[in-house]
Design an enzyme around this catalytic site. Structure first.
Site, mmCIF file in Angstrom:
data_model
loop_
_atom_site.group_PDB
_atom_site.id
_atom_site.type_symbol
_atom_site.label_atom_id
_atom_site.label_comp_id
_atom_site.label_asym_id
_atom_site.label_seq_id
_atom_site.Cartn_x
_atom_site.Cartn_y
_atom_site.Cartn_z
ATOM 1 N N SER A 8 25.076 -6.688 -60.985
ATOM 2 C CA SER A 8 26.443 -6.362 -62.009
ATOM 3 C C SER A 8 26.959 -7.697 -63.360
ATOM 4 C CB SER A 8 27.120 -6.021 -61.113
ATOM 5 O OG SER A 8 28.549 -5.668 -61.048
ATOM 6 N N HIS A 51 23.933 -1.901 -63.279
ATOM 7 C CA HIS A 51 24.566 -0.716 -62.880
ATOM 8 C C HIS A 51 25.959 -0.656 -64.306
ATOM 9 C CE1 HIS A 51 27.353 -2.125 -59.889
ATOM 10 N NE2 HIS A 51 27.635 -3.107 -60.595
#
Length: 344
Positions: free
Chosen positions: A115, A138
């Protein structure tokens, strides 16, 4: 990645900082510290460890990290990351602080950089992936409270933030924003070699070998696999020299049968040897030329074998005598054949 509704973000961040301060006061400053900066390992290289969630409820905020980062005076910095991510804006602030620092920054992913932690990793001058580590990207996500207009505004903001993060990957690894957004939407995980192939890392560090391999030890052959050793029975192979008979065996036979019989047996089986010691040499003679060979005589014809009297007496018995009927019809057969031959 977490994001909150614009306008309410300041209040949420303030609440997070207040909660983090209370947790540190209760557990101790070092108990849940999500980073550590040290110059003790190497005076020329500072070590910065980011080993927890970025910001968030149990971590420190970016302003504290940046304040401590200013105290690094070493020419090189090694940032070691093992983080699942956290707050987007605080992660971006940390990444920009690393880019602005005068030290040469080497990012080392020890466990996971997921992330927003993967975005922080992109700020390094060099990125290394430790053995078996992973990197994950993501789309941004967040929590929104409000009406439909608030939800629409939140969706637009999340798309904008995700595009911004995709630009960070594209600036490091190449490619377009759309390509990296597609990988982010698919939540893509990278092993060290994959991260290097995609341009997200510079090196996949190989695991060190645990010492030099020992030389193979020669184990004894199992008893069941050993060949039957016939040497114990006096056999040394087909070409081995056979042992000579000992004199004791001969002496034992002479003792059993007696000297006289033994001498007779020895004389019977011994081949007499001609005495060539007193043979007079043959006098040399003048060579004589061979006489001319006479032509070979032609073989005489063999004489006819004498006639056997008994065979002559019985010869007429083996000859067939014509019967009377055959003699009578023989003239008819001869005449008919002659007539047929004439007419033809």
């Amino acid at each position: 990645m977490r994001i909150t509704l614009p306008g309410k973000a300041a209040g949420i961040m303030a609440s997070q900082r207040e909660h983090a301060e209370k947790q540190r006061a209760r557990l101790g400053v070092e108990a849940r510290s999500w980073y550590r900066i040290s110059n003790a390992a190497d005076p020329d290289e500072a070590e910065v460890m980011l080993y927890d969630e970025v910001g968030g409820w149990f971590g420190a905020t970016a302003d504290e990290f940046i304040a401590d980062l200013r105290g690094v005076t070493a020419p090189r910095m090694r940032l070691r990351i093992n983080s699942p991510g956290g707050s987007v804006f605080e992660g971006i602030a940390i990444a920009n602080a690393l880019r602005a620092h005068p030290a040469s920054v080497t990012v080392q992913v020890d466990g996971i950089a997921a992330s927003i932690a993967s975005v922080i990793a992109m700020a390094g001058d060099r990125i290394e992936m430790a053995p078996n580590s992973m990197l994950m990207i993501h789309d941004a996500s967040g929590v929104c409270m409000g009406n439909a207009a608030d939800m629409e505004e939140m969706a637009e903001l999340l798309d904008l933030i995700s595009d911004n993060i995709a630009d960070a990957y594209a600036a490091r690894a190449g490619g377009t924003r759309e390509e990296w957004r597609a990988r982010m939407q698919a939540e893509t995980w990278y092993l060290p070699e994959d991260a290097v192939d995609q341009g997200l890392a510079d090196e996949a560090v190989q695991a060190p070998k645990s010492g030099t391999p020992a030389e193979p030890v020669e184990e004894p052959e199992p008893d069941m696999a050993r060949a039957w050793d016939l040497a114990a029975y006096g056999y040394h192979g087909p070409h081995a020299e056979q042992p000579k008979a000992e004199a004791g065996l001969t002496e034992d036979i002479r003792t059993l049968i007696g000297e006289e019989i033994a001498a007779q047996l020895a004389a019977a089986v011994t081949t007499p040897v001609e005495d060539t010691a007193h043979v007079e040499p043959v006098a040399e003679t003048t060579p004589v030329e061979p006489a001319p060979e006479e032509p070979a005589a032609e073989p005489e014809p063999e004489a006819p074998a004498a006639e056997d009297p008994w065979a002559a007496m019985t010869a007429h018995l083996t000859q067939d005598e014509p019967d009377a009927w055959s003699v009578l019809v023989s003239t008819l057969t001869t005449t008919a054949s002659s007539s047929a031959a004439t007419e033809a």
